[in-house]
Design an enzyme around this catalytic site. Structure first.
Site, PDB file in Angstrom:
ATOM      1  N   ASN A   1      -9.837   1.494   9.558  1.00  0.00           N
ATOM      2  CA  ASN A   1      -8.985   1.236  10.872  1.00  0.00           C
ATOM      3  C   ASN A   1      -9.396   2.204  12.003  1.00  0.00           C
ATOM      4  O   ASN A   1      -9.961   1.306  13.134  1.00  0.00           O
ATOM      5  CB  ASN A   1      -7.499   1.650  10.467  1.00  0.00           C
TER       6      ASN A   1
ATOM      7  N   ALA B   1      -9.440   5.870   4.203  1.00  0.00           N
ATOM      8  CA  ALA B   1      -9.260   6.908   5.020  1.00  0.00           C
ATOM      9  C   ALA B   1     -10.601   7.715   5.305  1.00  0.00           C
ATOM     10  O   ALA B   1     -11.378   8.007   4.352  1.00  0.00           O
ATOM     11  CB  ALA B   1      -8.444   8.163   4.435  1.00  0.00           C
ATOM     12  N   GLY B   2     -10.868   8.277   6.633  1.00  0.00           N
ATOM     13  CA  GLY B   2     -12.053   8.923   6.754  1.00  0.00           C
ATOM     14  C   GLY B   2     -13.383   8.253   7.159  1.00  0.00           C
ATOM     15  O   GLY B   2     -14.148   8.847   7.379  1.00  0.00           O
TER      16      GLY B   2
ATOM     17  N   LYS C   1       0.930  -1.180   0.012  1.00  0.00           N
ATOM     18  CA  LYS C   1      -0.041  -0.049   0.063  1.00  0.00           C
ATOM     19  C   LYS C   1       0.828   1.425   0.004  1.00  0.00           C
ATOM     20  O   LYS C   1       1.590   1.417   1.132  1.00  0.00           O
ATOM     21  CB  LYS C   1      -0.887   0.196   1.419  1.00  0.00           C
TER      22      LYS C   1
ATOM     23  N   GLY D   1      -8.340   9.265   9.795  1.00  0.00           N
ATOM     24  CA  GLY D   1      -8.522   9.320  11.135  1.00  0.00           C
ATOM     25  C   GLY D   1      -9.612  10.390  11.584  1.00  0.00           C
ATOM     26  O   GLY D   1     -10.020  10.431  12.668  1.00  0.00           O
TER      27      GLY D   1
END
Length: 254
Positions: free
Chosen positions: A204, A182-183, A95, A156
């Site tokens: 995550n 992301a987000g 990644k 995040g």
């Protein structure tokens, strides 16, 4: 079934390994999510021994590792991290993340494209994390990336699909899998991404920072499954005017 670089995945939920309070909780959450592709930051691995207390349980669980180059500030550093991952972890998968600004963690498009081209030429299976830029995603596809990973919103932040209009364009034109990264802060965000036609999502923070990561992982699993099924079933067309579901006056004429 999702296929990336010839590898099939039953689960369309990819997960990360950061921010968990313990390796045990991380593993239980990953198991609950049924994720088959898990990201691992190279900066977390002991460069002298290649050891990290998360690697052994991940391998035992049978998930595919996706080392990431998080922390790299330019193409040179990212390529070095990818080569290190290939040597230490025995995988061609990477990644690609390059974000020189530690405050906002925005991906550097110029450096990412340069690194992606080199890594693809060296035989890596490259999945780049990028802005939701349709032009950039097409360029990355052209240099040989196995998938593209446009951001939904800053890493995040849990803001959800702030970049939705651009994600739609990317999905429409892409000839490789599109993984929203992301987000994504709630299962509803993940479901919506799948309803738009995304091939997968990577989550995550929303799982790891939850009061109950295992339960949240289960929620994301179900949300991704439902979102994908809704996309495949075919969502109704959005209208600007009301449309009746049955004749309004027919019974008056009887």
């Amino acid at each position: 079934m999702l296929t990336i670089a010839g590898v099939e995945f039953e689960s369309r939920l990819f997960t990360g390994t950061g921010k968990f309070s313990s390796s045990q909780l991380m593993m239980e959450s990953i198991k609950a999510s049924q994720s088959q592709l898990v990201t691992v930051a190279m900066k977390r691995i002991d460069l002298k021994t290649g050891a990290d207390d998360l690697l052994s349980p991940l391998r035992q669980a049978g998930v595919r590792l996706l080392p990431n180059t998080s922390g790299a500030r330019n193409a040179k550093e990212a390529i070095f991290a990818a080569e290190l991952a290939r040597e230490m972890l025995g995988t061609q998968w990477v990644k690609l993340e390059i974000h020189p600004d530690p405050k906002y963690l925005m991906p550097d498009a110029v450096e990412t494209l340069a690194a992606a081209k080199t890594l693809c030429e060296r035989g890596f299976i490259v999945m780049p994390y990028v802005h939701a830029d349709p032009v950039l995603c097409r360029r990355l596809e052209e240099v040989g990336c196995a998938a593209v990973m446009p951001l939904a919103s800053p890493i995040g932040t849990n803001q959800g699909l702030v970049t939705e209009p651009f994600i739609k364009m990317i999905i429409e034109q892409a000839k490789v899998p599109v993984v929203i990264d992301a987000g994504i802060g709630a299962p509803s965000h993940a479901a919506h991404a799948m309803e738009l036609g995304a091939d997968a999502v990577l989550v995550n923070t929303a799982i790891a920072s939850s009061a109950s990561p295992i339960d949240m992982a289960l929620c994301f699993k179900d949300a991704v499954d439902c979102g994908r099924r809704a996309f495949e079933a075919g969502l109704g067309r959005v209208q600007t005017q009301a449309v009746h579901t049955s004749p309004l006056t027919g019974f008056l004429q009887q």
